[in-house]
Design a protein around this motif. Structure first.
Motif, PDB file in Angstrom:
ATOM      1  N   PHE A 195       0.864  -1.183   0.000  1.00 42.01           N
ATOM      2  CA  PHE A 195       0.000   0.000   0.000  1.00 42.01           C
ATOM      3  C   PHE A 195       0.893   1.224   0.000  1.00 42.01           C
ATOM      4  CE2 PHE A 195       0.780  -1.134   4.395  1.00 42.01           C
ATOM      5  CZ  PHE A 195       1.009   0.069   5.048  1.00 42.01           C
ATOM      6  N   PHE A 196       0.346   2.341  -0.465  1.00 41.51           N
ATOM      7  CA  PHE A 196       1.081   3.595  -0.473  1.00 41.51           C
ATOM      8  C   PHE A 196       0.754   4.377   0.806  1.00 41.51           C
ATOM      9  CE2 PHE A 196       0.299   3.576  -5.362  1.00 41.51           C
ATOM     10  CZ  PHE A 196       1.270   2.600  -5.522  1.00 41.51           C
ATOM     11  N   PHE A 216       8.729  15.065  -0.958  1.00 39.21           N
ATOM     12  CA  PHE A 216       9.667  13.946  -1.033  1.00 39.21           C
ATOM     13  C   PHE A 216       8.890  12.682  -1.403  1.00 39.21           C
ATOM     14  CE2 PHE A 216      13.413  15.199   1.982  1.00 39.21           C
ATOM     15  CZ  PHE A 216      13.614  16.346   1.227  1.00 39.21           C
ATOM     16  N   MET A 217       9.504  11.860  -2.232  1.00 39.14           N
ATOM     17  CA  MET A 217       8.884  10.592  -2.623  1.00 39.14           C
ATOM     18  C   MET A 217       9.886   9.456  -2.425  1.00 39.14           C
ATOM     19  SD  MET A 217       7.014  12.044  -6.001  1.00 39.14           S
ATOM     20  CE  MET A 217       8.534  12.921  -6.374  1.00 39.14           C
ATOM     21  N   ASP A 218       9.527   8.527  -1.577  1.00 40.12           N
ATOM     22  CA  ASP A 218      10.393   7.386  -1.263  1.00 40.12           C
ATOM     23  C   ASP A 218       9.860   6.178  -2.031  1.00 40.12           C
ATOM     24  OD1 ASP A 218      11.805   5.275  -0.153  1.00 40.12           O
ATOM     25  OD2 ASP A 218      11.821   6.156   1.849  1.00 40.12           O
ATOM     26  N   ARG A 219      10.537   5.860  -3.158  1.00 36.93           N
ATOM     27  CA  ARG A 219      10.063   4.770  -4.022  1.00 36.93           C
ATOM     28  C   ARG A 219      10.169   3.414  -3.334  1.00 36.93           C
ATOM     29  NH1 ARG A 219      13.924   5.483  -8.877  1.00 36.93           N
ATOM     30  NH2 ARG A 219      12.705   3.822  -9.847  1.00 36.93           N
ATOM     31  N   LYS A 220      11.240   3.231  -2.555  1.00 40.89           N
ATOM     32  CA  LYS A 220      11.458   1.924  -1.934  1.00 40.89           C
ATOM     33  C   LYS A 220      10.363   1.599  -0.937  1.00 40.89           C
ATOM     34  CE  LYS A 220      14.983  -0.876   0.376  1.00 40.89           C
ATOM     35  NZ  LYS A 220      16.389  -0.917   0.853  1.00 40.89           N
ATOM     36  N   ARG A 244       3.327   8.188  -9.420  1.00 43.00           N
ATOM     37  CA  ARG A 244       4.732   7.828  -9.643  1.00 43.00           C
ATOM     38  C   ARG A 244       5.020   6.413  -9.142  1.00 43.00           C
ATOM     39  NH1 ARG A 244       4.841  13.552  -8.599  1.00 43.00           N
ATOM     40  NH2 ARG A 244       6.397  14.649  -9.850  1.00 43.00           N
ATOM     41  N   PHE A 245       4.465   6.073  -7.990  1.00 35.51           N
ATOM     42  CA  PHE A 245       4.681   4.720  -7.469  1.00 35.51           C
ATOM     43  C   PHE A 245       4.013   3.686  -8.381  1.00 35.51           C
ATOM     44  CE2 PHE A 245       4.729   6.710  -2.954  1.00 35.51           C
ATOM     45  CZ  PHE A 245       6.033   7.135  -3.145  1.00 35.51           C
ATOM     46  N   ALA A 246       2.845   4.032  -8.920  1.00 37.00           N
ATOM     47  CA  ALA A 246       2.152   3.116  -9.831  1.00 37.00           C
ATOM     48  C   ALA A 246       2.943   2.935 -11.122  1.00 37.00           C
ATOM     49  CB  ALA A 246       0.744   3.636 -10.126  1.00 37.00           C
ATOM     50  N   VAL A 247       3.579   4.023 -11.599  1.00 38.60           N
ATOM     51  CA  VAL A 247       4.453   3.910 -12.775  1.00 38.60           C
ATOM     52  C   VAL A 247       5.611   2.970 -12.477  1.00 38.60           C
ATOM     53  CG1 VAL A 247       6.065   5.161 -14.274  1.00 38.60           C
ATOM     54  CG2 VAL A 247       3.837   6.171 -13.737  1.00 38.60           C
ATOM     55  N   ASP A 248       6.228   3.137 -11.312  1.00 39.88           N
ATOM     56  CA  ASP A 248       7.322   2.251 -10.901  1.00 39.88           C
ATOM     57  C   ASP A 248       6.887   0.784 -10.913  1.00 39.88           C
ATOM     58  OD1 ASP A 248       9.742   3.456 -10.541  1.00 39.88           O
ATOM     59  OD2 ASP A 248       9.636   3.559  -8.364  1.00 39.88           O
ATOM     60  N   LYS A 249       5.708   0.531 -10.370  1.00 39.74           N
ATOM     61  CA  LYS A 249       5.192  -0.835 -10.313  1.00 39.74           C
ATOM     62  C   LYS A 249       5.051  -1.415 -11.720  1.00 39.74           C
ATOM     63  CE  LYS A 249       1.173  -3.466  -8.626  1.00 39.74           C
ATOM     64  NZ  LYS A 249       0.536  -3.799  -9.908  1.00 39.74           N
ATOM     65  N   ALA A 250       4.519  -0.617 -12.641  1.00 41.12           N
ATOM     66  CA  ALA A 250       4.325  -1.093 -14.012  1.00 41.12           C
ATOM     67  C   ALA A 250       5.653  -1.359 -14.713  1.00 41.12           C
ATOM     68  CB  ALA A 250       3.501  -0.076 -14.800  1.00 41.12           C
ATOM     69  N   VAL A 251       6.648  -0.499 -14.447  1.00 30.45           N
ATOM     70  CA  VAL A 251       7.927  -0.606 -15.156  1.00 30.45           C
ATOM     71  C   VAL A 251       8.817  -1.701 -14.572  1.00 30.45           C
ATOM     72  CG1 VAL A 251      10.080   0.611 -15.709  1.00 30.45           C
ATOM     73  CG2 VAL A 251       7.882   1.778 -15.946  1.00 30.45           C
ATOM     74  N   TYR A 252       8.857  -1.803 -13.240  1.00 33.29           N
ATOM     75  CA  TYR A 252       9.842  -2.680 -12.615  1.00 33.29           C
ATOM     76  C   TYR A 252       9.270  -3.963 -12.027  1.00 33.29           C
ATOM     77  CZ  TYR A 252      12.940   1.240 -13.324  1.00 33.29           C
ATOM     78  OH  TYR A 252      13.683   2.240 -13.913  1.00 33.29           O
ATOM     79  N   PRO A 480       7.271  13.952 -16.051  1.00 36.92           N
ATOM     80  CA  PRO A 480       7.503  14.402 -14.672  1.00 36.92           C
ATOM     81  C   PRO A 480       7.161  13.343 -13.625  1.00 36.92           C
ATOM     82  CG  PRO A 480       6.244  16.035 -15.931  1.00 36.92           C
ATOM     83  CD  PRO A 480       6.268  14.785 -16.737  1.00 36.92           C
ATOM     84  N   PHE A 481       6.453  12.295 -14.051  1.00 31.76           N
ATOM     85  CA  PHE A 481       5.967  11.291 -13.103  1.00 31.76           C
ATOM     86  C   PHE A 481       6.612   9.927 -13.314  1.00 31.76           C
ATOM     87  CE2 PHE A 481       2.475  14.123 -14.583  1.00 31.76           C
ATOM     88  CZ  PHE A 481       2.589  15.041 -13.553  1.00 31.76           C
TER      89      PHE A 481
END
Length: 647
Positions: A195-196, A216-220, A244-252, A480-481
């Motif tokens: 969860f975020f 601040f955004m903490d991706r980890k 941004r976190f959802a983009v990370d999830k899709a990419v990685y 930007p995201f």
């Protein structure tokens, strides 16, 4: 290093429950007792330890809780009631009318790949910044805890998210824009495995605070922090922060099977009552909401989560169920459905940064209504002819003035928006504020070429980002995201749209859209649009027929263009408007020199990035070579009849 845990030091559910017993009153304790997931309880507890609020309010999404939040916001002065029942106004600081991109950071280790377009800060430094700025920041304030789903409950790509804020305005906004999932939160977190978390303390709207405002955004640890800022793009962290976190999830995590995009979702009617769903990317302030509303039914105007379903279709949901929309230019002629909600009684609307007249009625640039002589707007008292320190006229409203409303209030909102299975999406469009180069619509010949259209969006900047001006590249309108490397994101796009699991009947139609061409760009002397806002209904209708192989097209080096006869028929059928051949020729002529320059701009820019897929450069090189050859044969300006004759 997780800043929230490092600073809060709560590591067990028992510790969290003991803290709640000392900090929450009996009513709020009874509410939080319904949340059982240990990680959720620990996260909330650590935020309380860090921020030290005097009170904690648990928002269950009940009508009673929502009403309490509205009242708190009015009492604190974050919002003010307007003349129309259910309407309120919120003013941001005059210097913070957009995203503070220069003060937004990813928390990242030195070895972490972070977008070249973003700022970064190592965890050790971030912990010190968060501690010095957020420690005790909510003393004498109430922390409101909200439990939301970014998308329908039960959808495979919806994201559970906590919102912990001292701003009742932000909680009020979240209730309009997201699904309060208090009763389903534990189950969704258990199912998803993540969860975020969003921790925000309201700004005081003081000019001296703005240099020290941060996001601040903490991706980890999928956590955002914000302080000393008030504009919702910086404070409603469920939106672009969590995107941004959802983009990370899709990419990685789900590369090739999922995407998280800055896209509207709209349904376009076709023959025999069918609806074909379209998702489209455009930078903020470039007509995305207008295009979403140009469909016959719509689901969203800003964000889209998509995945490949078991039947081989691309499915899409909107993580939001409300609109935080730019109001400049919204008027009865171009946006009748929006104006009904904004101007007729019976709806709930939060306004921001518009002008409020003496009768407590909101006004804004481009509403095509009589303007008042005076009122209050984003910079204080206003009157006709008022100027700033540079002797420049102060507009009636800020260009990034907004309205916030629940999508269900719009007459064309589709019940499919609540479907956790999403809608089958066939069409994907990419557009920017392009005044002089590309035609109104063109279709990629292959999915790879479609990805390149998205990668090559160029747009005039808008008021959504503080301190950013001029013309800039806007890859996928999502740059930007994108937290990680742009090359990784691009690779995810190529893999997704070429996924062999996409069945043939569901192959995507990928297209460029541009309805900002001006007369000046086509030989005239006016900056007026070459066409009208409502013409986008026709471009979408043509794409809908294209997806079902019902229209002709002209193959060109940049993609397939509409044939004149199909467009003339659709203009009459869709918006009852004549469409002269002369206008078609101006809009769809290829200005080879400008397009080649645009390609070279992209080649040069992407050559500076690391690990960009070779496909991009190969497709751009092929297009440029074909355009140079065409220029030798037919000149700088190629009229559509050249391709008609070839075809």
């Amino acid at each position: 290093m997780d800043p929230l845990h490092t600073l809060g030091k709560i590591s067990s559910p028992d510790q969290a429950l003991n803290l709640f017993a000392s900090k929450l009153d009996r009513t709020q304790l009874a509410k939080i007792a319904k949340i059982k997931h240990p990680d959720v309880l620990i996260r909330i507890a650590n935020a309380i330890v860090l921020c030290r609020p005097s009170k904690v309010f648990i928002n269950t999404g009940s009508e009673e809780d929502k009403d309490a939040i509205r009242k708190i916001s009015i009492e604190k002065g974050e919002e003010r009631a307007l003349a129309m029942d259910g309407h309120t106004i919120h003013f941001d600081l005059a210097g913070e009318q957009g995203r503070i991109v220069d003060r937004t950071y990813y928390i990242a280790e030195p070895e972490d790949l972070v977008s070249s377009l973003a700022n970064r800060m190592p965890p050790e430094q971030a912990v010190k910044e968060i501690e010095s700025n957020m420690s005790g920041i909510m003393e004498n304030l109430t922390m409101i805890v909200g439990f939301y789903m970014r998308g329908p409950v039960g959808s495979p790509v919806s994201n559970p998210a906590l919102e912990l804020t001292s701003s009742a305005y932000i909680s009020h906004s979240a209730e309009l824009l997201y699904r309060n999932a208090f009763n389903d939160f534990d189950h969704e977190v258990e199912q998803k495995g993540y969860f975020f978390t969003n921790v925000h303390s309201e700004g005081l709207n003081r000019t001296e605070d703005l240099p020290h405002a941060r996001v601040f955004m903490d991706r980890k640890y999928q956590t955002t922090y914000a302080w000393k800022c008030t504009y919702a793009g910086n404070t409603l962290l469920l939106k672009k922060g969590n995107h941004r976190f959802a983009v990370d999830k899709a990419v990685y995590r789900d590369r090739g099977r999922e995407l998280s995009e800055h896209m509207f979702i709209t349904g376009i009617s076709g023959p025999d009552g069918r609806t074909t769903w379209c998702a489209g990317a455009a930078p903020s302030g470039c007509g995305k909401t207008t295009t979403a509303m140009a469909g016959n039914v719509f689901i969203g105007d800003d964000l889209a989560q998509m995945w490949i379903a078991q039947d081989g279709s691309i499915r899409t949901i909107n993580p939001e169920n409300g609109i935080f929309g730019i109001v400049e230019g919204v008027n009865a002629e171009g946006d009748p459905l929006l104006m009904k909600v904004l101007r007729q009684p019976g709806y709930e609307v939060i306004w921001s940064n518009v002008l409020v007249d003496e009768k407590s009625k909101p006004h804004w640039i481009g509403n095509m209504e009589p303007a008042p002589e005076k009122g209050i707007n984003f910079q204080g008292e206003w009157y006709q002819g008022k100027t700033n320190e540079k002797a420049e006229p102060i507009p009636i409203s800020h260009p990034n003035s907004r309205y916030t409303l629940a999508s269900k209030n719009l007459d064309n909102y589709s019940p499919e928006a609540a479907n956790p299975k999403g809608v089958v999406t066939r069409i994907f469009t990419y557009s920017g504020r392009d005044e002089d180069t590309m035609p109104p619509v063109w279709v990629a010949k292959t999915p790879d070429a479609g990805v390149v259209i998205g990668a090559c969006i160029v747009s005039a900047t808008t008021a959504t980002e503080v301190g950013v001006t001029g013309i800039k590249r806007a890859p996928w309108a999502n740059a930007p995201f994108i937290p990680g490397a742009l090359g990784d994101y691009m690779d995810a796009q190529f893999k997704f749209f070429n996924n062999p699991d996409i069945s043939k009947p569901f192959k995507p139609v990928m297209a460029g859209l541009n309805y900002f061409l001006t007369h000046r760009a086509r030989g005239g002397d006016s900056d007026k649009l070459l066409g009208e806002k409502r013409d986008v209904k026709v471009w979408l209708a043509w794409l809908e027929r294209y997806a079902h192989n019902e229209v002709e097209y002209l193959p060109t080096p940049i993609g397939n263009l509409p044939a004149y006869n199909d467009l003339a028929k659709l203009f009459k059928q869709i918006i009852d408007k004549d469409y002269p051949r002369s206008l078609y020729d101006m809009q769809f002529a290829l200005y080879t020199v400008k397009i080649i320059q645009r390609i070279e701009l992209q080649e040069k820019a992407y050559a500076k990035e690391e690990n960009i897929p070779k496909k991009l450069f190969e497709i751009l090189a092929t297009q440029k070579t074909a355009l140079l050859d065409l220029k030798k044969k037919a000149g700088n300006v190629i009229m559509p009849d050249y391709f008609e004759n070839l075809h």
